[in-house]
Scaffold this motif. Structure first.
Motif, PDB file in Angstrom:
ATOM      1  N   PHE A  62       0.841  -1.202   0.000  1.00 54.49           N
ATOM      2  CA  PHE A  62       0.000   0.000   0.000  1.00 54.49           C
ATOM      3  C   PHE A  62       0.875   1.252   0.000  1.00 54.49           C
ATOM      4  O   PHE A  62       0.633   2.205  -0.748  1.00 54.49           O
ATOM      5  CB  PHE A  62      -0.924  -0.019   1.219  1.00 54.49           C
ATOM      6  N   ALA A  63       1.899   1.253   0.840  1.00 52.65           N
ATOM      7  CA  ALA A  63       2.801   2.405   0.910  1.00 52.65           C
ATOM      8  C   ALA A  63       3.503   2.628  -0.417  1.00 52.65           C
ATOM      9  O   ALA A  63       3.584   3.773  -0.909  1.00 52.65           O
ATOM     10  CB  ALA A  63       3.820   2.203   2.028  1.00 52.65           C
ATOM     11  N   MET A  64       3.999   1.561  -1.024  1.00 49.39           N
ATOM     12  CA  MET A  64       4.692   1.703  -2.303  1.00 49.39           C
ATOM     13  C   MET A  64       3.754   2.237  -3.382  1.00 49.39           C
ATOM     14  O   MET A  64       4.134   3.083  -4.192  1.00 49.39           O
ATOM     15  CB  MET A  64       5.274   0.355  -2.731  1.00 49.39           C
ATOM     16  N   ASP A  65       2.513   1.745  -3.369  1.00 49.28           N
ATOM     17  CA  ASP A  65       1.544   2.186  -4.371  1.00 49.28           C
ATOM     18  C   ASP A  65       1.224   3.678  -4.239  1.00 49.28           C
ATOM     19  O   ASP A  65       0.825   4.326  -5.215  1.00 49.28           O
ATOM     20  CB  ASP A  65       0.252   1.382  -4.252  1.00 49.28           C
ATOM     21  N   HIS A  66       1.384   4.216  -3.014  1.00 51.84           N
ATOM     22  CA  HIS A  66       1.041   5.614  -2.764  1.00 51.84           C
ATOM     23  C   HIS A  66       2.278   6.488  -2.577  1.00 51.84           C
ATOM     24  O   HIS A  66       2.178   7.607  -2.061  1.00 51.84           O
ATOM     25  CB  HIS A  66       0.131   5.712  -1.532  1.00 51.84           C
ATOM     26  N   LYS A  67       3.430   5.954  -2.987  1.00 58.20           N
ATOM     27  CA  LYS A  67       4.695   6.714  -2.922  1.00 58.20           C
ATOM     28  C   LYS A  67       4.976   7.219  -1.506  1.00 58.20           C
ATOM     29  O   LYS A  67       5.429   8.362  -1.295  1.00 58.20           O
ATOM     30  CB  LYS A  67       4.675   7.867  -3.919  1.00 58.20           C
ATOM     31  N   ALA A  68       4.681   6.357  -0.547  1.00 57.49           N
ATOM     32  CA  ALA A  68       4.939   6.656   0.862  1.00 57.49           C
ATOM     33  C   ALA A  68       6.014   5.715   1.400  1.00 57.49           C
ATOM     34  O   ALA A  68       6.325   4.684   0.789  1.00 57.49           O
ATOM     35  CB  ALA A  68       3.656   6.521   1.679  1.00 57.49           C
ATOM     36  N   ILE A  69       6.566   6.069   2.549  1.00 55.47           N
ATOM     37  CA  ILE A  69       7.606   5.266   3.191  1.00 55.47           C
ATOM     38  C   ILE A  69       7.078   4.755   4.531  1.00 55.47           C
ATOM     39  O   ILE A  69       6.618   5.553   5.360  1.00 55.47           O
ATOM     40  CB  ILE A  69       8.880   6.094   3.423  1.00 55.47           C
ATOM     41  N   PRO A  70       7.131   3.440   4.787  1.00 55.71           N
ATOM     42  CA  PRO A  70       6.763   2.937   6.114  1.00 55.71           C
ATOM     43  C   PRO A  70       7.866   3.319   7.117  1.00 55.71           C
ATOM     44  O   PRO A  70       8.982   2.804   7.068  1.00 55.71           O
ATOM     45  CB  PRO A  70       6.694   1.414   5.933  1.00 55.71           C
ATOM     46  N   ALA A  71       7.551   4.238   7.999  1.00 59.59           N
ATOM     47  CA  ALA A  71       8.578   4.773   8.903  1.00 59.59           C
ATOM     48  C   ALA A  71       9.223   3.726   9.814  1.00 59.59           C
ATOM     49  O   ALA A  71      10.425   3.826  10.094  1.00 59.59           O
ATOM     50  CB  ALA A  71       7.986   5.902   9.744  1.00 59.59           C
ATOM     51  N   PRO A  72       8.494   2.712  10.304  1.00 65.55           N
ATOM     52  CA  PRO A  72       9.147   1.754  11.202  1.00 65.55           C
ATOM     53  C   PRO A  72      10.197   0.873  10.526  1.00 65.55           C
ATOM     54  O   PRO A  72      11.102   0.364  11.211  1.00 65.55           O
ATOM     55  CB  PRO A  72       7.975   0.887  11.710  1.00 65.55           C
ATOM     56  N   LEU A  73      10.100   0.653   9.222  1.00 63.01           N
ATOM     57  CA  LEU A  73      10.974  -0.299   8.541  1.00 63.01           C
ATOM     58  C   LEU A  73      12.424   0.165   8.630  1.00 63.01           C
ATOM     59  O   LEU A  73      12.788   1.231   8.123  1.00 63.01           O
ATOM     60  CB  LEU A  73      10.540  -0.445   7.081  1.00 63.01           C
ATOM     61  N   ASN A  74      13.238  -0.654   9.311  1.00 65.56           N
ATOM     62  CA  ASN A  74      14.666  -0.379   9.542  1.00 65.56           C
ATOM     63  C   ASN A  74      14.917   0.794  10.480  1.00 65.56           C
ATOM     64  O   ASN A  74      16.061   1.246  10.613  1.00 65.56           O
ATOM     65  CB  ASN A  74      15.409  -0.150   8.222  1.00 65.56           C
ATOM     66  N   TYR A  75      13.879   1.298  11.137  1.00 63.77           N
ATOM     67  CA  TYR A  75      14.050   2.372  12.111  1.00 63.77           C
ATOM     68  C   TYR A  75      14.717   1.819  13.364  1.00 63.77           C
ATOM     69  O   TYR A  75      14.138   0.996  14.067  1.00 63.77           O
ATOM     70  CB  TYR A  75      12.702   2.992  12.455  1.00 63.77           C
ATOM     71  N   GLY A  77      16.703  -0.402  13.578  1.00 60.12           N
ATOM     72  CA  GLY A  77      16.809  -1.848  13.452  1.00 60.12           C
ATOM     73  C   GLY A  77      15.502  -2.598  13.438  1.00 60.12           C
ATOM     74  O   GLY A  77      15.499  -3.835  13.326  1.00 60.12           O
ATOM     75  N   PHE A  78      14.352  -1.912  13.516  1.00 60.03           N
ATOM     76  CA  PHE A  78      13.071  -2.629  13.488  1.00 60.03           C
ATOM     77  C   PHE A  78      12.904  -3.276  12.107  1.00 60.03           C
ATOM     78  O   PHE A  78      13.077  -2.622  11.080  1.00 60.03           O
ATOM     79  CB  PHE A  78      11.912  -1.679  13.774  1.00 60.03           C
ATOM     80  N   PRO A  79      12.515  -4.564  12.059  1.00 60.05           N
ATOM     81  CA  PRO A  79      12.591  -5.286  10.785  1.00 60.05           C
ATOM     82  C   PRO A  79      11.358  -5.229   9.892  1.00 60.05           C
ATOM     83  O   PRO A  79      11.381  -5.788   8.788  1.00 60.05           O
ATOM     84  CB  PRO A  79      12.824  -6.724  11.249  1.00 60.05           C
ATOM     85  N   VAL A  90       1.931  -5.385  24.579  1.00 58.24           N
ATOM     86  CA  VAL A  90       1.552  -3.997  24.822  1.00 58.24           C
ATOM     87  C   VAL A  90       1.815  -3.134  23.591  1.00 58.24           C
ATOM     88  O   VAL A  90       0.978  -2.328  23.184  1.00 58.24           O
ATOM     89  CB  VAL A  90       2.320  -3.451  26.042  1.00 58.24           C
ATOM     90  N   CYS A  91       2.994  -3.283  23.000  1.00 58.68           N
ATOM     91  CA  CYS A  91       3.353  -2.482  21.829  1.00 58.68           C
ATOM     92  C   CYS A  91       4.597  -3.059  21.170  1.00 58.68           C
ATOM     93  O   CYS A  91       5.283  -3.917  21.739  1.00 58.68           O
ATOM     94  CB  CYS A  91       3.597  -1.012  22.201  1.00 58.68           C
ATOM     95  N   HIS A  92       4.874  -2.590  19.957  1.00 61.87           N
ATOM     96  CA  HIS A  92       6.095  -2.919  19.201  1.00 61.87           C
ATOM     97  C   HIS A  92       6.212  -4.403  18.861  1.00 61.87           C
ATOM     98  O   HIS A  92       7.318  -4.909  18.662  1.00 61.87           O
ATOM     99  CB  HIS A  92       7.349  -2.459  19.960  1.00 61.87           C
ATOM    100  N   GLY A  93       5.074  -5.092  18.775  1.00 65.17           N
ATOM    101  CA  GLY A  93       5.105  -6.477  18.328  1.00 65.17           C
ATOM    102  C   GLY A  93       5.575  -6.575  16.883  1.00 65.17           C
ATOM    103  O   GLY A  93       5.185  -5.771  16.034  1.00 65.17           O
ATOM    104  N   ILE A  94       6.430  -7.550  16.601  1.00 66.24           N
ATOM    105  CA  ILE A  94       7.016  -7.718  15.275  1.00 66.24           C
ATOM    106  C   ILE A  94       6.174  -8.696  14.469  1.00 66.24           C
ATOM    107  O   ILE A  94       5.947  -9.829  14.904  1.00 66.24           O
ATOM    108  CB  ILE A  94       8.463  -8.242  15.376  1.00 66.24           C
ATOM    109  N   PRO A  95       5.679  -8.299  13.302  1.00 67.49           N
ATOM    110  CA  PRO A  95       4.900  -9.232  12.469  1.00 67.49           C
ATOM    111  C   PRO A  95       5.693 -10.499  12.159  1.00 67.49           C
ATOM    112  O   PRO A  95       6.910 -10.446  11.933  1.00 67.49           O
ATOM    113  CB  PRO A  95       4.637  -8.416  11.196  1.00 67.49           C
ATOM    114  N   GLY A  96       4.970 -11.636  12.168  1.00 66.75           N
ATOM    115  CA  GLY A  96       5.637 -12.911  11.957  1.00 66.75           C
ATOM    116  C   GLY A  96       4.707 -13.942  11.355  1.00 66.75           C
ATOM    117  O   GLY A  96       3.587 -13.632  10.933  1.00 66.75           O
TER     118      GLY A  96
END
Length: 279
Positions: A62-75, A77-79, A90-96
């Motif tokens: 979705f982000a790529m289609d709208h010329k946006a950047i997902p801020a968490p990616l590699n922020y 070290g977030f994967p 609570v928060c910061h769960g990593i998709p798996g």
């Protein structure tokens, strides 16, 4: 490092809180609405058997289609592109690769960078039928966010926001997580001021028109204490009780505040009346 610790580090390095003008508000509206639309996109896909990494893939595309950047990616070290926090996370769960199960609740947190501006928002989702306890927690958390937003007006302080959230949550016999907080943002992902979700009216910086920040209370059914897992990101309740969170990005105005991240489709909180796609 929690986002509270990180925000304190920023405050030590930097000076006054930035006050933004109309151009910034226009940029934040665009970024905020795209982030909210991304969360809307996920509504029919959150169901039993779907993995959180599948949801992450959807947002990346979705982000790529709208010329946006997902801020968490590699922020730092977030994967992944989003955070997915299931049940007692609570928060910061990593998709798996673990599939969602009937009765799960989860928070999905999306931040998209659009033309340099950060739109940051999160929302609770439910997987099929959930327990009454889980439903009540979601309702309390959403109302806590609403009360925090209602406290935003020039002349109030960040403590007014925290007091409104804490007083309501504790009256409902829930607890407020204190290890993480809302934060200033704009062209930076994390900036001043800290927005604590507890406290007293009069504490913290005075709110002024032009301030931009998130309000994102994390509310637990059990105790407020959390721990971070060995992956360095995933924060969970120590007593393994359920946790919930909602988040909006707001800007302080002369009259109160503007919320940039309302759902375009009206999906502010579950249950959502949508058709479930086949997988």
């Amino acid at each position: 490092m929690s986002n509270l610790d990180y925000s304190r580090t920023l405050q030590q390095r930097e000076g006054k809180i930035t006050l933004h003008g109309p151009e910034a508000f226009a940029g934040m509206r665009k970024a905020g609405q795209l982030a909210a639309a991304a969360l809307d996109l996920l509504v029919p896909f959150v169901k039993a058997g779907v993995t959180t990494e599948r949801l992450d893939d959807l947002i990346f595309d979705f982000a790529m289609d709208h010329k946006a950047i997902p801020a968490p990616l590699n922020y730092r070290g977030f994967p992944r592109s989003i955070c997915t926090s299931v049940n007692h996370v609570v928060c910061h769960g990593i998709p798996g690769p673990k599939p969602l199960r009937e009765g799960d609740i989860l928070n999905i947190d999306v931040t998209l960078i659009v033309d340099g501006w950060h739109g940051d928002t999160s929302r609770m989702y439910t997987v099929g039928a959930i327990s009454r306890r889980a439903e009540r927690l979601i309702d309390v958390t959403y109302e806590a966010l609403r009360r925090g937003i209602a406290a935003v007006k020039p002349g109030h302080t960040t403590g007014h926001i925290g007091q409104a959230i804490q007083a309501f949550a504790e009256r409902e016999r829930c607890s407020v997580v204190r290890d993480f907080c809302g934060h200033g943002l704009g062209r930076l992902f994390h900036d001043r001021p800290n927005i604590l979700h507890y406290g007293e009216a009069g504490d913290g910086p005075v709110l002024e028109p032009g301030m931009l920040f998130t309000i994102e209370p994390m509310i637990n059914l059990g105790k407020s204490t959390v721990k971070v897992l060995p992956d360095g990101w995933t924060a969970v309740t120590r007593d393994r009780e359920l946790s919930a969170q909602f988040e909006h990005t707001v800007g302080v105005t002369e009259a109160g505040c503007e919320v940039f991240t309302f759902s375009p489709a009206g999906y502010h909180r579950p249950p959502f009346d949508v058709k479930v796609p086949s997988t």
